[in-house]
Enzyme design. Structure first.
Site, mmCIF file in Angstrom:
data_model
loop_
_atom_site.group_PDB
_atom_site.id
_atom_site.type_symbol
_atom_site.label_atom_id
_atom_site.label_comp_id
_atom_site.label_asym_id
_atom_site.label_seq_id
_atom_site.Cartn_x
_atom_site.Cartn_y
_atom_site.Cartn_z
ATOM 1 N N ASN A 114 1.133 -1.272 -0.118
ATOM 2 C CA ASN A 114 -0.162 -0.381 0.056
ATOM 3 C C ASN A 114 1.000 0.797 0.336
ATOM 4 O O ASN A 114 1.832 1.024 1.000
ATOM 5 C CB ASN A 114 -0.644 0.126 0.869
ATOM 6 C CG ASN A 114 -1.790 1.035 1.483
ATOM 7 O OD1 ASN A 114 -2.585 1.689 0.649
ATOM 8 N ND2 ASN A 114 -1.276 1.786 2.596
ATOM 9 N N HIS A 116 0.998 5.343 1.333
ATOM 10 C CA HIS A 116 0.436 5.687 1.957
ATOM 11 C C HIS A 116 0.837 6.830 2.159
ATOM 12 O O HIS A 116 2.314 7.376 2.205
ATOM 13 C CB HIS A 116 0.652 5.180 3.478
ATOM 14 C CG HIS A 116 -0.227 6.095 4.816
ATOM 15 N ND1 HIS A 116 -1.695 5.310 5.176
ATOM 16 C CD2 HIS A 116 0.200 7.340 5.369
ATOM 17 C CE1 HIS A 116 -1.905 6.544 5.734
ATOM 18 N NE2 HIS A 116 -1.026 7.001 6.196
ATOM 19 N N SER A 143 4.960 6.215 2.487
ATOM 20 C CA SER A 143 5.494 5.230 2.342
ATOM 21 C C SER A 143 5.161 4.259 1.977
ATOM 22 O O SER A 143 3.616 4.299 1.356
ATOM 23 C CB SER A 143 5.765 5.028 4.694
ATOM 24 O OG SER A 143 5.682 6.130 4.673
ATOM 25 N N ASP A 152 -2.447 0.563 7.875
ATOM 26 C CA ASP A 152 -1.042 1.472 7.659
ATOM 27 C C ASP A 152 -0.768 1.094 8.622
ATOM 28 O O ASP A 152 0.485 1.375 9.553
ATOM 29 C CB ASP A 152 -1.789 2.986 8.009
ATOM 30 C CG ASP A 152 -2.581 3.247 6.895
ATOM 31 O OD1 ASP A 152 -2.847 2.747 5.728
ATOM 32 O OD2 ASP A 152 -3.863 3.955 6.991
HETATM 33 C C1 GRF Z 1 -2.401 8.790 -2.812
HETATM 34 O O1 GRF Z 1 -2.499 10.067 -1.934
HETATM 35 C C2 GRF Z 1 -2.504 7.930 -1.882
HETATM 36 O O2 GRF Z 1 -0.609 7.756 -1.250
HETATM 37 C C3 GRF Z 1 -3.201 7.739 -1.015
HETATM 38 O O3 GRF Z 1 -4.454 7.930 -2.413
HETATM 39 C C4 GRF Z 1 -3.603 8.822 -3.157
HETATM 40 C C5 GRF Z 1 -3.789 8.482 -4.483
HETATM 41 O O4 GRF Z 1 -4.129 8.800 -5.088
HETATM 42 N N1 GRF Z 1 -3.745 6.182 -0.598
HETATM 43 P P1 GRF Z 1 -4.169 8.525 -6.693
HETATM 44 O O5 GRF Z 1 -5.268 7.677 -7.116
HETATM 45 O O6 GRF Z 1 -2.739 7.115 -6.709
HETATM 46 O O7 GRF Z 1 -3.905 9.718 -7.597
#
Ligand code: GRF
Length: 228
Positions: A114, A116, A143, A152
């Protein structure tokens, strides 16, 4: 003897929103910089922009609305049946905004990551940019971690650091972090494609050796080990 070529890593992406991390992977793959095959995009939101992005890159995409199922386990079982059918080596959660059940996660431990938007373990959960500013953090970032049943909370593989500036608001900070998320995602998936990353006994291993700390993305987009 020449090293045998590894088969391209089969990557499935789970996303609920705009899909810029998916696009980063798709662009790197298309440019021949990332030896992966994007085998599917899966979403819990039929209107998610990521589905359109997937079509633009000719990646098969499926959306399932949780409300069409009797309960969360039924939804998740159907979603992950579809994921399993494309036989991914790696499942990438990139803005997938739903909690995952522990059975689903445990069955895919070490094969699901994932991204984050914070320097975990700081700021798990939502509104990370706002919280970093409110707490007076001088550094923030993103991360990539292995997914475990704890939200997370899985072992962190790699991070990108971004300074928090005096005049930052959440949107400005978010866009600078996002610009670093994309190279972070690409560089991390590249290590998976080289079969160099694994999860062993809750530790992230690079080339079979546990990492003392997460890898850090340098300015050139390369992941560096911390000096011991
Ligand atoms: C990103 O900021 C990611 O870190 C978080 O959700 C957002 C997703 O953005 N988990 P995208 O859909 O890849 O543009």
């Amino acid at each position: 003897m020449p090293t045998p070529t590894l088969p391209p890593l089969r990557v499935a992406v789970l996303a609920s929103g705009r899909g810029s991390n998916f696009v980063a992977l798709a662009e790197a793959m298309r440019a021949g910089r990332l030896p992966i095959e994007l085998v599917g995009v899966f979403s819990d939101r039929p209107a998610a922009a990521v589905l359109q992005r997937a079509a633009e890159y000719a990646v098969p995409a499926q959306a399932m609305a949780p409300r069409s199922f009797a309960d969360r386990p039924a939804f998740e079982a159907a979603l992950f049946d579809a994921v399993d059918r494309v036989q991914p080596d790696l499942i990438v959660c990139a803005g997938y905004m739903r909690l995952l059940g522990s059975d689903t996660v445990e069955a895919r431990l070490g094969r699901m990551i994932n991204i984050h938007p914070s320097l975990l373990p700081r700021h798990r959960g939502l509104h990370t940019h706002q919280r970093a500013i409110a707490d007076g953090d001088r550094e923030h970032g993103a991360s990539v971690h292995f997914v475990t049943p704890e939200l997370d909370g899985g072992p962190v593989i790699a991070q990108a650091r971004v300074p928090v500036l005096a005049d930052d608001d959440a949107d400005r900070l978010a866009s600078r972090v996002l610009a670093r998320e994309h190279p972070l995602m690409i560089a991390t998936v590249e290590l998976f494609a080289a079969r160099r990353l694994s999860l062993r006994h809750d530790r992230v291993c690079l080339d079979g050796t546990p990492l003392a700390e997460p890898l850090t993305l340098d300015v050139g987009g390369t992941l560096q080990r911390h000096a011991a």
